[in-house]
Design a protein around this motif. Sequence first.
Motif, PDB file in Angstrom:
ATOM      1  N   GLU A  77       0.830  -1.212   0.000  1.00 24.90           N
ATOM      2  CA  GLU A  77       0.000   0.000   0.000  1.00 24.90           C
ATOM      3  C   GLU A  77       0.861   1.257   0.000  1.00 24.90           C
ATOM      4  O   GLU A  77       0.599   2.200  -0.754  1.00 24.90           O
ATOM      5  CB  GLU A  77      -0.924   0.022   1.221  1.00 24.90           C
ATOM      6  N   ALA A  78       1.897   1.267   0.838  1.00 21.78           N
ATOM      7  CA  ALA A  78       2.775   2.442   0.916  1.00 21.78           C
ATOM      8  C   ALA A  78       3.513   2.659  -0.402  1.00 21.78           C
ATOM      9  O   ALA A  78       3.640   3.795  -0.871  1.00 21.78           O
ATOM     10  CB  ALA A  78       3.770   2.267   2.059  1.00 21.78           C
ATOM     11  N   PHE A  79       3.988   1.577  -1.009  1.00 21.51           N
ATOM     12  CA  PHE A  79       4.701   1.682  -2.278  1.00 21.51           C
ATOM     13  C   PHE A  79       3.774   2.208  -3.372  1.00 21.51           C
ATOM     14  O   PHE A  79       4.121   3.124  -4.110  1.00 21.51           O
ATOM     15  CB  PHE A  79       5.277   0.318  -2.678  1.00 21.51           C
ATOM     16  N   THR A  80       2.580   1.623  -3.468  1.00 20.58           N
ATOM     17  CA  THR A  80       1.620   2.044  -4.488  1.00 20.58           C
ATOM     18  C   THR A  80       1.246   3.511  -4.317  1.00 20.58           C
ATOM     19  O   THR A  80       1.187   4.268  -5.290  1.00 20.58           O
ATOM     20  CB  THR A  80       0.347   1.164  -4.419  1.00 20.58           C
ATOM     21  N   GLU A  81       1.021   3.920  -3.074  1.00 23.22           N
ATOM     22  CA  GLU A  81       0.693   5.311  -2.776  1.00 23.22           C
ATOM     23  C   GLU A  81       1.809   6.255  -3.251  1.00 23.22           C
ATOM     24  O   GLU A  81       1.552   7.299  -3.843  1.00 23.22           O
ATOM     25  CB  GLU A  81       0.500   5.458  -1.257  1.00 23.22           C
ATOM     26  N   GLU A  82       3.045   5.861  -2.971  1.00 25.30           N
ATOM     27  CA  GLU A  82       4.195   6.699  -3.350  1.00 25.30           C
ATOM     28  C   GLU A  82       4.340   6.772  -4.859  1.00 25.30           C
ATOM     29  O   GLU A  82       4.607   7.838  -5.414  1.00 25.30           O
ATOM     30  CB  GLU A  82       5.471   6.131  -2.713  1.00 25.30           C
TER      31      GLU A  82
END
Length: 87
Positions: A77-82
Amino acid sequence: MGLITIQPIGQSTFRLSMARGLQHISNMLKSLIEVPGERIFPKGTDFAQVGDGELADALAKINGRPRKCLDWKTAHEAFTEEVLRLI
């Protein structure tokens, strides 16, 4: 008036602080291999004998675990958001 002594910071002091840092990193890596209540790969696992499917399942468990440092998001989730933020 008391006598003030200054002890120089020596190499042994540096080694002690470095050892604490290495212990912290070691604990952090250990927590990545263990999903709460379950050890994904037992100690001494021969990774040459671990199949691609098993590794993919382990990675899914590790990356699917929410983390406090990511504001309780999963790594995915954090990677996709970034990535979406950069587009």
